[in-house]
Enzyme design. Structure first.
Site, PDB file in Angstrom:
ATOM      1  N   ASP A  39       0.850  -1.202   0.000  1.00 50.99           N
ATOM      2  CA  ASP A  39       0.000   0.000   0.000  1.00 50.99           C
ATOM      3  C   ASP A  39       0.883   1.249   0.000  1.00 50.99           C
ATOM      4  O   ASP A  39       1.672   1.445   0.922  1.00 50.99           O
ATOM      5  CB  ASP A  39      -0.892  -0.037   1.252  1.00 50.99           C
ATOM      6  CG  ASP A  39      -1.666   1.251   1.457  1.00 50.99           C
ATOM      7  OD1 ASP A  39      -1.888   1.987   0.468  1.00 50.99           O
ATOM      8  OD2 ASP A  39      -2.042   1.530   2.617  1.00 50.99           O
ATOM      9  N   ASN A  41      -0.395   4.560  -0.455  1.00 57.65           N
ATOM     10  CA  ASN A  41      -1.021   5.831  -0.077  1.00 57.65           C
ATOM     11  C   ASN A  41      -1.711   5.777   1.274  1.00 57.65           C
ATOM     12  O   ASN A  41      -2.553   6.620   1.588  1.00 57.65           O
ATOM     13  CB  ASN A  41      -1.988   6.312  -1.174  1.00 57.65           C
ATOM     14  CG  ASN A  41      -3.157   5.358  -1.343  1.00 57.65           C
ATOM     15  OD1 ASN A  41      -3.112   4.225  -0.854  1.00 57.65           O
ATOM     16  ND2 ASN A  41      -4.209   5.807  -1.995  1.00 57.65           N
ATOM     17  N   ASP A  43      -3.984   3.873   2.773  1.00 57.08           N
ATOM     18  CA  ASP A  43      -5.410   3.627   3.029  1.00 57.08           C
ATOM     19  C   ASP A  43      -5.661   2.175   3.452  1.00 57.08           C
ATOM     20  O   ASP A  43      -6.804   1.729   3.530  1.00 57.08           O
ATOM     21  CB  ASP A  43      -6.266   3.999   1.799  1.00 57.08           C
ATOM     22  CG  ASP A  43      -5.928   3.149   0.579  1.00 57.08           C
ATOM     23  OD1 ASP A  43      -4.978   2.334   0.662  1.00 57.08           O
ATOM     24  OD2 ASP A  43      -6.600   3.303  -0.452  1.00 57.08           O
ATOM     25  N   ASP A  47      -1.970  -1.368  -3.742  1.00 56.74           N
ATOM     26  CA  ASP A  47      -2.340  -0.655  -4.976  1.00 56.74           C
ATOM     27  C   ASP A  47      -1.320  -0.894  -6.089  1.00 56.74           C
ATOM     28  O   ASP A  47      -0.268  -1.498  -5.866  1.00 56.74           O
ATOM     29  CB  ASP A  47      -2.512   0.841  -4.687  1.00 56.74           C
ATOM     30  CG  ASP A  47      -1.455   1.360  -3.721  1.00 56.74           C
ATOM     31  OD1 ASP A  47      -0.267   1.167  -4.022  1.00 56.74           O
ATOM     32  OD2 ASP A  47      -1.819   1.909  -2.656  1.00 56.74           O
ATOM     33  N   ASP A 116      -6.141 -11.064 -14.916  1.00 58.56           N
ATOM     34  CA  ASP A 116      -7.236 -11.983 -14.677  1.00 58.56           C
ATOM     35  C   ASP A 116      -8.364 -11.603 -15.638  1.00 58.56           C
ATOM     36  O   ASP A 116      -8.612 -10.421 -15.866  1.00 58.56           O
ATOM     37  CB  ASP A 116      -7.729 -11.812 -13.230  1.00 58.56           C
ATOM     38  CG  ASP A 116      -7.988 -13.127 -12.553  1.00 58.56           C
ATOM     39  OD1 ASP A 116      -8.805 -13.902 -13.086  1.00 58.56           O
ATOM     40  OD2 ASP A 116      -7.400 -13.399 -11.494  1.00 58.56           O
ATOM     41  N   ASP A 217     -10.759 -16.782 -15.428  1.00 63.90           N
ATOM     42  CA  ASP A 217     -11.544 -17.218 -14.279  1.00 63.90           C
ATOM     43  C   ASP A 217     -12.671 -18.177 -14.691  1.00 63.90           C
ATOM     44  O   ASP A 217     -13.434 -17.874 -15.628  1.00 63.90           O
ATOM     45  CB  ASP A 217     -12.145 -15.968 -13.620  1.00 63.90           C
ATOM     46  CG  ASP A 217     -12.763 -16.252 -12.283  1.00 63.90           C
ATOM     47  OD1 ASP A 217     -12.039 -16.728 -11.395  1.00 63.90           O
ATOM     48  OD2 ASP A 217     -13.974 -15.993 -12.120  1.00 63.90           O
ATOM     49  N   GLU A 275      -8.652 -21.214 -15.621  1.00 67.62           N
ATOM     50  CA  GLU A 275      -8.952 -21.814 -14.321  1.00 67.62           C
ATOM     51  C   GLU A 275     -10.146 -22.734 -14.538  1.00 67.62           C
ATOM     52  O   GLU A 275     -11.211 -22.288 -14.954  1.00 67.62           O
ATOM     53  CB  GLU A 275      -9.301 -20.744 -13.282  1.00 67.62           C
ATOM     54  CG  GLU A 275      -9.466 -21.348 -11.904  1.00 67.62           C
ATOM     55  CD  GLU A 275     -10.578 -20.729 -11.072  1.00 67.62           C
ATOM     56  OE1 GLU A 275     -10.553 -20.898  -9.852  1.00 67.62           O
ATOM     57  OE2 GLU A 275     -11.500 -20.102 -11.648  1.00 67.62           O
ATOM     58  N   HIS A 347      -5.040 -17.600  -4.288  1.00 65.91           N
ATOM     59  CA  HIS A 347      -5.814 -16.731  -3.399  1.00 65.91           C
ATOM     60  C   HIS A 347      -7.096 -17.393  -2.899  1.00 65.91           C
ATOM     61  O   HIS A 347      -7.808 -16.809  -2.097  1.00 65.91           O
ATOM     62  CB  HIS A 347      -6.158 -15.441  -4.144  1.00 65.91           C
ATOM     63  CG  HIS A 347      -7.044 -15.710  -5.324  1.00 65.91           C
ATOM     64  ND1 HIS A 347      -6.607 -16.415  -6.435  1.00 65.91           N
ATOM     65  CD2 HIS A 347      -8.351 -15.429  -5.542  1.00 65.91           C
ATOM     66  CE1 HIS A 347      -7.616 -16.542  -7.275  1.00 65.91           C
ATOM     67  NE2 HIS A 347      -8.680 -15.956  -6.779  1.00 65.91           N
ATOM     68  N   ASP A 348      -7.418 -18.582  -3.397  1.00 65.92           N
ATOM     69  CA  ASP A 348      -8.627 -19.296  -2.958  1.00 65.92           C
ATOM     70  C   ASP A 348      -8.305 -20.422  -1.982  1.00 65.92           C
ATOM     71  O   ASP A 348      -9.210 -21.139  -1.554  1.00 65.92           O
ATOM     72  CB  ASP A 348      -9.346 -19.938  -4.159  1.00 65.92           C
ATOM     73  CG  ASP A 348      -9.959 -18.919  -5.099  1.00 65.92           C
ATOM     74  OD1 ASP A 348     -10.266 -17.803  -4.660  1.00 65.92           O
ATOM     75  OD2 ASP A 348     -10.128 -19.255  -6.289  1.00 65.92           O
TER      76      ASP A 348
HETATM   77  O1  ISL Z   1     -12.584 -20.860  -4.044  1.00 63.53           O
HETATM   78  C1  ISL Z   1     -12.968 -21.975  -4.271  1.00 63.53           C
HETATM   79  C2  ISL Z   1     -12.990 -22.902  -3.219  1.00 63.53           C
HETATM   80  O2  ISL Z   1     -12.749 -22.202  -2.077  1.00 63.53           O
HETATM   81  C3  ISL Z   1     -13.356 -22.411  -5.589  1.00 63.53           C
HETATM   82  O3  ISL Z   1     -14.457 -23.201  -5.585  1.00 63.53           O
HETATM   83  C4  ISL Z   1     -13.563 -21.185  -6.435  1.00 63.53           C
HETATM   84  O4  ISL Z   1     -14.741 -20.546  -6.073  1.00 63.53           O
HETATM   85  C5  ISL Z   1     -13.617 -21.569  -7.876  1.00 63.53           C
HETATM   86  O5  ISL Z   1     -12.440 -22.229  -8.166  1.00 63.53           O
HETATM   87  C6  ISL Z   1     -13.716 -20.339  -8.731  1.00 63.53           C
HETATM   88  O6  ISL Z   1     -12.772 -19.382  -8.360  1.00 63.53           O
HETATM   89  C7  ISL Z   1     -12.649 -18.229  -9.104  1.00 63.53           C
HETATM   90  O7  ISL Z   1     -13.890 -17.609  -9.398  1.00 63.53           O
HETATM   91  C8  ISL Z   1     -14.625 -17.091  -8.296  1.00 63.53           C
HETATM   92  C9  ISL Z   1     -13.758 -16.243  -7.362  1.00 63.53           C
HETATM   93  O8  ISL Z   1     -14.449 -16.038  -6.159  1.00 63.53           O
HETATM   94  C10 ISL Z   1     -12.436 -16.894  -7.058  1.00 63.53           C
HETATM   95  O9  ISL Z   1     -11.630 -16.052  -6.276  1.00 63.53           O
HETATM   96  C11 ISL Z   1     -11.789 -17.222  -8.364  1.00 63.53           C
HETATM   97  O10 ISL Z   1     -10.491 -17.731  -8.237  1.00 63.53           O
HETATM   98  C12 ISL Z   1     -15.745 -16.277  -8.877  1.00 63.53           C
HETATM   99  O11 ISL Z   1     -15.262 -15.357  -9.790  1.00 63.53           O
HETATM  100 CA    CA Z   2      -3.536   2.051  -1.149  1.00 64.01          CA
END
Ligand code: ISL
Ligand code: CA
Length: 570
Positions: A39, A41, A43, A47, A116, A217, A275, A347-348
């Site tokens: 970050d 700035n 907040d 960013d 993405d 995605d 994905e 991130h999931d």
């Molecule tokens: O996150 C999951 C399990 O915890 C997965 O089922 C996930 O929701 C799925 O793989 C789809 O993920 C992607 O699309 C979603 C978004 O929330 C996720 O962050 C992204 O990686 C909807 O856009």
């Molecule tokens: Ca920021």
């Protein structure tokens, strides 16, 4: 660094490699979660300027490309996966000028940028949806999937990923719209050629700007089963049916992917990784086979569900090392038709150090992180390193619901309370909640881990005083220094990139052992995935070069817990 394309220098002789050389096969990609990276700035939100400021850090790490999680304009119901304007940047992240500058500066340093691409759905605040919901004869009506209710209920029994039903009733026109994810993420209607054309225009606009590819995605969910039939499997706790057989991998999908490739990617040097949840090798091969002209790679999610029961991710079930090994083996084989991707997390997902190993001390954390890094990233395929992996970040220790930000966990918890299963749900969230991976990057031991000068949008992991980049820089045995070497090796060694994969001791429940070889060169990877020592005769390797090693152990008869050795055979 990538060795072909932009930087031009070719280290690998094409004739020795019977497959097409591509820049994205010869570089390690860093998955960057902008909200939690840096970050600038004050907040409390990471960013784009933060990414620009840290480009030298990324360069030194040796990565050749960044995959940026969504930075488009978004009301943030699902952390940017709900896009309200594809052609602008979320103000919290900066401006389109910042994006242009990032692109330019990254390219100057030889780092490519992959964005993405979220086109299964938009935000309900996207102008297309605002129009669409106005009336049945609005020109945008057919951009989304609208249906009449059935007997006063939803049009079918589909469950959504985040809420009980995948349908939301809209009073204005007395119809329901489909949303596989949150109510604020209405699904686009890919059957409509105008929708497809609009999306292709937008994709080409970004590619013309110079971005180097997309992570797409849930791209295998864009086509839905004709007629949207009811799901027939078991019900979820709230009485709906989660039925990927009706919304994933439908026949029409392949036509869409081929068209997308033809309209947007043909003749460009870009890379597309899809994905693709709910994909087995049979289906996966079709996406990545070069002759099908669909995608370059996919992220298969099977490994990420190794501990998920039949009721989904929150039902956590035991698994063994041989389960992991057979999954990896299966995909090493399947991706021979094209190319594969490698990752321990994203991130999931929870942090791998809190998931695939048991950490009892700082020494074990460091050792196990290096072992996991070797085990995954020396397989064949493009390695994706998720932000924080290079310093061994771990799951957060959340203590209350108020600390969570992820819609998936929050909605699940709400439903669980109604079903009287709150405690069970909380334990599952601690283990597998997505916020675990999204806590701010730990740069140093100052307040908020040096991520921001203000209270961050999601709490910093309490272990930041010990686990941070500055600490890791000082220690020559740190995970960070090890990862720099590992990444550099993976991105430049022709055996590591193109070598054949061959596994040994497949049935062993402690060891993961494989060999990579190309022409006259080869190396052997040995990983002890267990907290226990393991007797293992390595005498025959006496005197050979050790490419990687993660602890002080000179014995040729046993491996320490979580020890790894990479031995150059020839
Ligand atoms: O996150 C999951 C399990 O915890 C997965 O089922 C996930 O929701 C799925 O793989 C789809 O993920 C992607 O699309 C979603 C978004 O929330 C996720 O962050 C992204 O990686 C909807 O856009
Ligand atoms: Ca920021």
């Amino acid at each position: 660094m990538c060795t072909s394309g932009r930087s031009g220098r070719k280290r690998v002789c094409c004739q020795t490699i019977k497959m097409e050389r591509k820049w994205w096969k010869e570089c390690v990609i860093y998955q960057l979660y902008p909200r939690s990276f840096y970050d600038t700035n004050g907040d409390g939100i990471g960013d784009l300027r933060g990414v620009i400021e840290k480009l030298d850090y990324l360069k030194e790490l040796g990565i050749g490309a960044i995959w940026l999680n969504p930075v488009y304009e978004s009301p943030n119901d699902d952390m940017g996966y709900d896009i309200s304007n594809y052609q602008d940047i979320m103000p919290e992240f900066g401006t389109i000028e910042d994006m242009d500058e990032l692109l330019e500066k990254a390219h100057q340093k030889g780092i490519r940028i992959i964005m993405d691409l979220v086109v299964n759905h938009t935000s309900d605040e996207h102008v297309w949806f605002i129009e669409s919901r106005k009336s049945k004869d609005n020109p945008y009506r057919d951009f989304y999937i609208w249906r009449d209710g059935k007997d006063g209920k939803e049009p079918n029994n589909w469950a959504s990923f985040f809420t009980p039903s995948a349908w939301k009733y809209d009073e204005t026109t007395d119809q329901y719209y489909l949303h596989l994810f949150s109510e604020k993420q209405p699904d686009l209607n890919w059957k409509n050629p105008v929708v497809r054309e609009k999306l292709y225009e937008m994709i080409n606009w970004w590619l013309d700007k110079g971005i180097d590819g997309f992570r797409m995605d849930v791209i295998n969910l864009i086509a839905k089963k004709e007629g949207l039939p009811d799901g027939e499997g078991e019900q979820t706790i709230s009485g709906y049916n989660f039925c990927p057989e009706h919304f994933a991998n439908q026949e029409k999908l392949h036509d869409y992917l081929k068209e997308l490739r033809e309209k947007c990617f043909y003749g460009r040097e870009c890379m597309c990784v899809g994905e693709t949840p709910f994909v087995n090798p049979e289906i996966g091969k079709k996406f990545i086979s070069p002759k099908e002209k669909e995608l370059d790679m996919i992220f298969q999610i099977e490994l990420m569900d190794i501990d998920s029961g039949k009721n989904g991710k929150w039902e956590i079930v035991p698994y063994t090392l041989t389960d992991i090994k057979s999954d990896l083996r299966k995909w090493q084989k399947a991706t021979e038709v094209g190319w594969g991707s490698l990752f321990w997390s994203n991130h999931d997902q929870p942090r791998p150090l809190s998931r695939f190993v048991t950490i009892t001390s700082e020494e074990m954390r460091v050792r196990a992180a290096k072992m996991l890094g070797v085990a995954m990233h020396l397989l064949k395929g493009t390695s994706f390193v998720y932000q924080g992996e290079e310093i061994g970040m771990m799951n957060a220790s959340f203590t209350s619901l108020e600390q969570l930000r992820d819609i998936e966990s929050i909605k699940y918890y709400e439903e669980a309370i109604k079903a009287g299963k709150a405690e069970e749900a909380w334990n599952a969230i601690l283990k597998k909640g997505r916020d675990n991976a999204r806590t701010p990057m730990q740069w140093n031991d100052s307040d908020y881990a040096g991520f921001s000068t203000a209270v961050p949008w999601l709490m910093v992991n309490e272990n930041y005083k010990k686990i941070n980049v500055a600490e890791a820089e000082k220690d020559k045995n740190s995970i960070l220094h090890f990862y720099r070497k590992l990444i550099q090796f993976k991105a430049s060694d022709e055996v590591a990139i193109y070598g054949k994969f061959e596994e040994l001791f497949e049935e062993d429940e402690q060891l993961y052992v494989y060999k990579r070889s190309l022409k006259d060169n080869s190396f052997l990877v040995i990983c002890n995935f267990s907290e226990e020592e393991k007797t293992f005769d390595m005498n025959e390797y006496q005197g050979l070069e050790l490419l990687f090693h993660n602890c002080e152990n000179t014995s040729n008869q046993k491996l320490l817990s979580y020890e790894t050795r990479v031995i150059k055979l020839k």
